[in-house]
Design a protein around this motif. Sequence first.
Motif, mmCIF file in Angstrom:
data_model
loop_
_atom_site.group_PDB
_atom_site.id
_atom_site.type_symbol
_atom_site.label_atom_id
_atom_site.label_comp_id
_atom_site.label_asym_id
_atom_site.label_seq_id
_atom_site.Cartn_x
_atom_site.Cartn_y
_atom_site.Cartn_z
ATOM 1 N N ALA A 89 11.729 5.777 4.658
ATOM 2 C CA ALA A 89 11.917 3.984 4.901
ATOM 3 C C ALA A 89 11.429 4.035 6.695
ATOM 4 O O ALA A 89 10.276 3.118 6.477
ATOM 5 C CB ALA A 89 12.768 3.144 4.431
ATOM 6 N N ARG A 90 12.247 4.255 6.945
ATOM 7 C CA ARG A 90 11.868 5.014 8.745
ATOM 8 C C ARG A 90 10.824 5.392 8.964
ATOM 9 O O ARG A 90 9.791 4.978 9.891
ATOM 10 C CB ARG A 90 13.146 5.667 9.289
ATOM 11 C CG ARG A 90 14.966 4.607 9.245
ATOM 12 C CD ARG A 90 15.480 5.190 9.934
ATOM 13 N NE ARG A 90 17.141 4.644 9.953
ATOM 14 C CZ ARG A 90 18.161 5.332 9.957
ATOM 15 N NH1 ARG A 90 17.968 6.923 10.464
ATOM 16 N NH2 ARG A 90 19.291 4.378 10.333
ATOM 17 N N ARG A 91 10.462 6.389 8.167
ATOM 18 C CA ARG A 91 9.771 7.472 8.455
ATOM 19 C C ARG A 91 8.312 6.836 8.228
ATOM 20 O O ARG A 91 7.181 7.596 8.498
ATOM 21 C CB ARG A 91 9.280 9.017 7.363
ATOM 22 C CG ARG A 91 10.084 10.184 8.400
ATOM 23 C CD ARG A 91 9.439 10.311 9.743
ATOM 24 N NE ARG A 91 10.034 10.809 10.666
ATOM 25 C CZ ARG A 91 10.585 11.989 11.137
ATOM 26 N NH1 ARG A 91 10.208 13.182 9.998
ATOM 27 N NH2 ARG A 91 11.590 12.010 11.621
ATOM 28 N N THR A 92 8.816 5.826 7.064
ATOM 29 C CA THR A 92 7.487 5.301 6.471
ATOM 30 C C THR A 92 6.885 4.649 7.805
ATOM 31 O O THR A 92 5.475 4.168 7.687
ATOM 32 C CB THR A 92 7.779 4.402 4.771
ATOM 33 O OG1 THR A 92 8.123 5.441 3.847
ATOM 34 C CG2 THR A 92 6.134 4.468 4.558
ATOM 35 N N LEU A 93 7.221 3.563 7.853
ATOM 36 C CA LEU A 93 7.791 2.397 9.220
ATOM 37 C C LEU A 93 7.013 3.081 10.110
ATOM 38 O O LEU A 93 5.720 2.859 11.026
ATOM 39 C CB LEU A 93 8.647 1.720 8.955
ATOM 40 C CG LEU A 93 8.937 0.721 7.659
ATOM 41 C CD1 LEU A 93 10.438 0.342 8.610
ATOM 42 C CD2 LEU A 93 7.735 -0.186 8.330
ATOM 43 N N GLN A 94 7.566 3.986 10.738
ATOM 44 C CA GLN A 94 6.728 4.804 11.716
ATOM 45 C C GLN A 94 5.856 5.626 12.200
ATOM 46 O O GLN A 94 4.519 5.504 13.038
ATOM 47 C CB GLN A 94 8.155 6.198 11.803
ATOM 48 C CG GLN A 94 8.224 6.524 12.959
ATOM 49 C CD GLN A 94 9.615 7.763 13.077
ATOM 50 O OE1 GLN A 94 8.826 8.430 12.233
ATOM 51 N NE2 GLN A 94 9.997 7.730 14.610
ATOM 52 N N ASP A 95 5.654 6.077 10.498
ATOM 53 C CA ASP A 95 3.413 6.190 10.136
ATOM 54 C C ASP A 95 2.549 4.917 10.332
ATOM 55 O O ASP A 95 1.624 5.249 10.045
ATOM 56 C CB ASP A 95 3.166 7.638 8.984
ATOM 57 C CG ASP A 95 4.607 8.529 9.186
ATOM 58 O OD1 ASP A 95 4.778 8.947 10.382
ATOM 59 O OD2 ASP A 95 4.920 9.263 8.270
ATOM 60 N N GLY A 96 3.335 3.953 10.489
ATOM 61 C CA GLY A 96 2.105 2.761 10.476
ATOM 62 C C GLY A 96 2.260 1.971 9.124
ATOM 63 O O GLY A 96 1.181 1.417 8.953
ATOM 64 N N SER A 97 2.760 2.506 8.028
ATOM 65 C CA SER A 97 2.755 1.809 7.314
ATOM 66 C C SER A 97 4.106 1.516 6.700
ATOM 67 O O SER A 97 4.753 1.980 6.875
ATOM 68 C CB SER A 97 1.979 3.646 5.889
ATOM 69 O OG SER A 97 1.767 3.018 4.594
ATOM 70 N N GLY A 98 3.920 1.354 4.964
ATOM 71 C CA GLY A 98 5.172 0.909 4.547
ATOM 72 C C GLY A 98 5.112 0.327 2.515
ATOM 73 O O GLY A 98 5.585 -0.076 2.023
ATOM 74 N N SER A 99 4.215 1.079 2.535
ATOM 75 C CA SER A 99 3.732 0.667 0.854
ATOM 76 C C SER A 99 4.872 1.494 0.100
ATOM 77 O O SER A 99 5.046 2.671 0.611
ATOM 78 C CB SER A 99 2.056 0.948 0.586
ATOM 79 O OG SER A 99 2.470 2.243 0.569
ATOM 80 N N HIS A 100 4.816 0.789 -0.953
ATOM 81 C CA HIS A 100 6.001 1.362 -2.097
ATOM 82 C C HIS A 100 5.761 3.385 -1.984
ATOM 83 O O HIS A 100 6.500 4.126 -2.430
ATOM 84 C CB HIS A 100 6.258 0.971 -3.183
ATOM 85 C CG HIS A 100 7.275 1.054 -4.675
ATOM 86 N ND1 HIS A 100 8.301 0.949 -3.708
ATOM 87 C CD2 HIS A 100 6.839 1.562 -5.369
ATOM 88 C CE1 HIS A 100 9.292 1.420 -4.604
ATOM 89 N NE2 HIS A 100 8.259 1.940 -5.917
ATOM 90 N N GLU A 101 3.803 2.736 -2.367
ATOM 91 C CA GLU A 101 3.522 4.593 -2.919
ATOM 92 C C GLU A 101 3.901 5.501 -1.812
ATOM 93 O O GLU A 101 4.864 6.196 -2.044
ATOM 94 C CB GLU A 101 1.875 4.020 -3.140
ATOM 95 C CG GLU A 101 1.632 4.120 -4.640
ATOM 96 C CD GLU A 101 2.353 5.323 -5.230
ATOM 97 O OE1 GLU A 101 2.197 6.657 -5.451
ATOM 98 O OE2 GLU A 101 3.190 4.388 -6.105
ATOM 99 N N ASP A 102 3.887 5.408 -0.343
ATOM 100 C CA ASP A 102 3.870 6.169 0.258
ATOM 101 C C ASP A 102 5.453 6.009 0.891
ATOM 102 O O ASP A 102 5.467 7.316 0.874
ATOM 103 C CB ASP A 102 3.180 5.119 2.647
ATOM 104 C CG ASP A 102 1.771 5.151 2.247
ATOM 105 O OD1 ASP A 102 1.382 5.341 1.136
ATOM 106 O OD2 ASP A 102 1.173 3.977 3.359
ATOM 107 N N ARG A 103 6.284 5.525 0.109
ATOM 108 C CA ARG A 103 7.578 5.492 0.642
ATOM 109 C C ARG A 103 7.655 6.508 -0.415
ATOM 110 O O ARG A 103 8.659 7.075 -0.226
ATOM 111 C CB ARG A 103 8.454 4.388 0.294
ATOM 112 C CG ARG A 103 10.172 4.676 0.486
ATOM 113 C CD ARG A 103 9.911 3.407 1.091
ATOM 114 N NE ARG A 103 10.095 2.663 1.348
ATOM 115 C CZ ARG A 103 10.642 1.238 1.219
ATOM 116 N NH1 ARG A 103 12.136 0.902 1.153
ATOM 117 N NH2 ARG A 103 10.617 0.086 2.114
#
Length: 227
Positions: free
Chosen positions: A157-171
């Motif tokens: 979750a931290r990495r997903t936010l760091q990468d500028g996104s937050g979607s479930h798929e991305d996570r």
Amino acid sequence: MSTSRKLIIAIDGPAGSGKSTIAARLAKKLGYINLESGAMYRALALKAMERQVPLDDGEALRKLAENTVIELEPRGEGNRVLLDGRDVSQRIREVDVTAASSRVSTHPPVRRVMVARQRELGKDGGVVMEGRDIGTAVFPNADVKIFLDADANVRAARRTLQDGSGSHEDRRQVLAELAARDERDRTRFASPLIPAPDAVIVDTTHKSIDEVVAGVEGVVKAVASGW
Ligand code: C5P
């Protein structure tokens, strides 16, 4: 906080455990430099990809490493990374280089080259170096050893936010990528990701950055005052 002697502080842990952020904040507080050892493996991986050197050929990668200049320039947060003089700070964070760096780093000959350079960079102390094997292989006599860990879902979750996104798929995708890298780092023959026996283990799952920095600072103070 100031300590009279310039310490070597090793911060190890898996991806997304908070190493880079904590190392950068701590270094700033202490007036130390922070060095991201992972950036060196990333830069070498990028060069291997560009030169089409197979990522499973340890000897070819060692030769490549010996003929490569990788510079880490500490900045406020993280390092500016120069590969043979070219700024690759952004490029090496991309997903293809991330995956390649985790393969490049499994080869003992490659690690020998990198570890020697990392020792040279940190030998005078006044450094917070972060990675996977800093407390076990690079500086087994480091003054302070911290091993950061966190639940894999929280790290993703931290990495997903760091990468500028937050979607479930991305996570979900990031979680799979982290799990693959963790598995490779923890099970490799050369310097696997394990806490040094004398490391202080900090679980950051439910802690804020400030809390972790304060805790680590406390450990540094205790070590410094023991002299
Ligand atoms: O820390 P970072 O995620 O940038 O590291 C990239 C990769 O480099 C890691 O997945 C790991 O395989 C490798 N690495 C390593 N030893 C280190 C630092 C990083 O094997 N000291």
